[in-house]
Design an enzyme around this catalytic site. Structure first.
Site, PDB file in Angstrom:
ATOM      1  N   LYS A   1       0.846  -1.207   0.000  1.00 13.38           N
ATOM      2  CA  LYS A   1       0.000   0.000   0.000  1.00 13.38           C
ATOM      3  C   LYS A   1       0.882   1.258   0.000  1.00 13.38           C
ATOM      4  O   LYS A   1       0.604   2.223  -0.712  1.00 13.38           O
ATOM      5  CB  LYS A   1      -0.946  -0.014   1.216  1.00 13.38           C
ATOM      6  CG  LYS A   1      -2.052  -1.055   1.070  1.00 13.38           C
ATOM      7  CD  LYS A   1      -2.823  -1.305   2.347  1.00 13.38           C
ATOM      8  CE  LYS A   1      -3.779  -2.488   2.138  1.00 13.38           C
ATOM      9  NZ  LYS A   1      -4.529  -2.865   3.348  1.00 13.38           N
TER      10      LYS A   1
ATOM     11  N   ASP B   1     -10.868   2.653   3.862  1.00 16.80           N
ATOM     12  CA  ASP B   1     -11.121   1.219   3.670  1.00 16.80           C
ATOM     13  C   ASP B   1     -12.614   0.968   3.415  1.00 16.80           C
ATOM     14  O   ASP B   1     -12.990  -0.114   2.971  1.00 16.80           O
ATOM     15  CB  ASP B   1     -10.699   0.425   4.923  1.00 16.80           C
ATOM     16  CG  ASP B   1      -9.350  -0.274   4.739  1.00 16.80           C
ATOM     17  OD1 ASP B   1      -8.949  -0.469   3.576  1.00 16.80           O
ATOM     18  OD2 ASP B   1      -8.716  -0.611   5.754  1.00 16.80           O
TER      19      ASP B   1
ATOM     20  N   GLN C   1      -4.617  -1.711   9.637  1.00 17.93           N
ATOM     21  CA  GLN C   1      -4.497  -3.002   8.977  1.00 17.93           C
ATOM     22  C   GLN C   1      -5.081  -4.103   9.861  1.00 17.93           C
ATOM     23  O   GLN C   1      -4.701  -4.239  11.021  1.00 17.93           O
ATOM     24  CB  GLN C   1      -3.016  -3.285   8.656  1.00 17.93           C
ATOM     25  CG  GLN C   1      -2.797  -4.567   7.870  1.00 17.93           C
ATOM     26  CD  GLN C   1      -3.398  -4.532   6.463  1.00 17.93           C
ATOM     27  OE1 GLN C   1      -3.317  -3.519   5.763  1.00 17.93           O
ATOM     28  NE2 GLN C   1      -4.012  -5.622   6.053  1.00 17.93           N
TER      29      GLN C   1
END
Ligand code: NAP
Length: 292
Positions: free
Chosen positions: A52, A119, A96
């Protein structure tokens, strides 16, 4: 049969994003800034976060990585989230997943300001997406939509069977494919581990999305001629042929199924690269304050 090449599409989208960022910067605005919180040293999570951060560099974003040891308390993590929520220099951030067992993941997700939730996991974004309002879309479903769009695969009036009903893939994808939009307007069936007629459902499907995490679950005798098959599954299967000692394996028995398909995604190189790209698109939207 045409292979849907997620790697190629992902590169294209990243270049398009980079061009938009260059334009923003040329107009005197700052580049979007994505922050990531990583807890512990899980190999998979380390790789995902590293990829990422790499993608941010390609897109021209600023990125920051905030690391915590596995032993971090929930309160410490919530304090870090509060700091990022308040930081005007951070446009979007992710935590995460998965997190260590002593931390309540849902509490963490809900602590993120939904306007920075790139997200797309916060209930506000999930709910807005569900009723067709602008929102940050969940990355994997959004990546699948982008692949359908780029390959001009028709979805209106088509029967889509999604195998798996998770909150991050199956459920949000079902909602998106039911939207009055393109891709959308599909007749969607979602099957899961309690479903008794998966083979019959799949045989009537124009598009099958496998998101269950069971290597080679979808066999050739479950797919009609000319179907499109999207394989989300990524299971690490031990292998002596790779340096890492494992091989990423999809939910589709690819070699047997591919000859029957109009379109099919490989694993790796199909949906996976698109998931990161969707995060980049959400960060661009966050930086441009295009949604909230
Ligand atoms: P998950 O939360 O474990 O959900 C799996 C779903 O599959 C559940 O709904 C489960 O049913 C269903 N299922 C399990 N075994 C089944 C069976 N034998 N028959 C029918 N349905 C079955 O998984 P997930 O997070 O959605 O991930 C699914 C897969 O996609 C995993 O391999 C994951 O690594 C991969 N993934 C890849 C990406 C990417 O970027 N490429 C992103 C996300 C996920 P129940 O609900 O009844 O338990």
């Amino acid at each position: 049969m045409q292979l849907i090449d997620g790697k190629v599409v992902a590169e294209q989208v990243k270049q398009e994003i980079a061009a938009e960022v260059a334009q923003m910067v040329a107009q005197g605005r700052r580049a979007p800034h994505l922050a990531a919180i990583l807890v512990g040293h899980d190999g998979g999570s380390e790789t995902y976060v590293a990829n990422k951060i790499k993608a941010c560099a390609v897109c021209g974003f600023k990125s920051s990585l905030i690391r915590f040891e596995e032993t971090v308390s929930e309160a410490e993590l919530l304090a870090a989230i509060d700091g990022l929520n308040r930081d005007p220099e951070v446009d979007g951030f992710i935590v995460q997943l998965p997190l260590p067992k002593h931390i309540d993941e849902q509490k963490i997700v809900e602590a993120i300001d939904y306007r920075k939730d790139v997200d797309g996991f916060h209930p506000v974004n999930v709910g807005r997406a569900c009723i067709g309002l602008p929102s940050f879309l969940s990355a994997t479903p959004a990546g699948i939509l982008e692949l359908l769009r780029r390959y001009k695969i028709e979805t209106a009036g088509k029967h889509v069977v999604i195998i798996g009903r998770s909150n991050i893939v199956g459920k949000p994808l079902a909602n998106l494919l039911m939207r009055k939009d393109y891709p959308g307007n599909a007749t969607v069936t979602v099957v899961h581990s309690y479903s008794t007629d998966i083979k019959q459902q799949c045989l009537s499907a124009d598009i099958i999305v496998c998101a269950l995490g069971r290597p080679h679950f979808l066999k050739e005798d479950m797919v009609k001629e000319g179907a499109t098959v999207i394989d989300v599954g990524t299971t690490r299967v031990p292998s002596t042929l790779t340096k890492s000692g494992f091989k990423l394996t999809g939910d589709v028995d690819f070699d047997a199924v591919a000859p029957k398909c109009a379109y099919i995604t490989p694993v790796p190189g199909g949906v996976g690269p698109m998931t990161i790209v969707s995060l980049m698109k959400n960060t661009l939207l966050a930086g441009a304050k295009a949604i909230y």
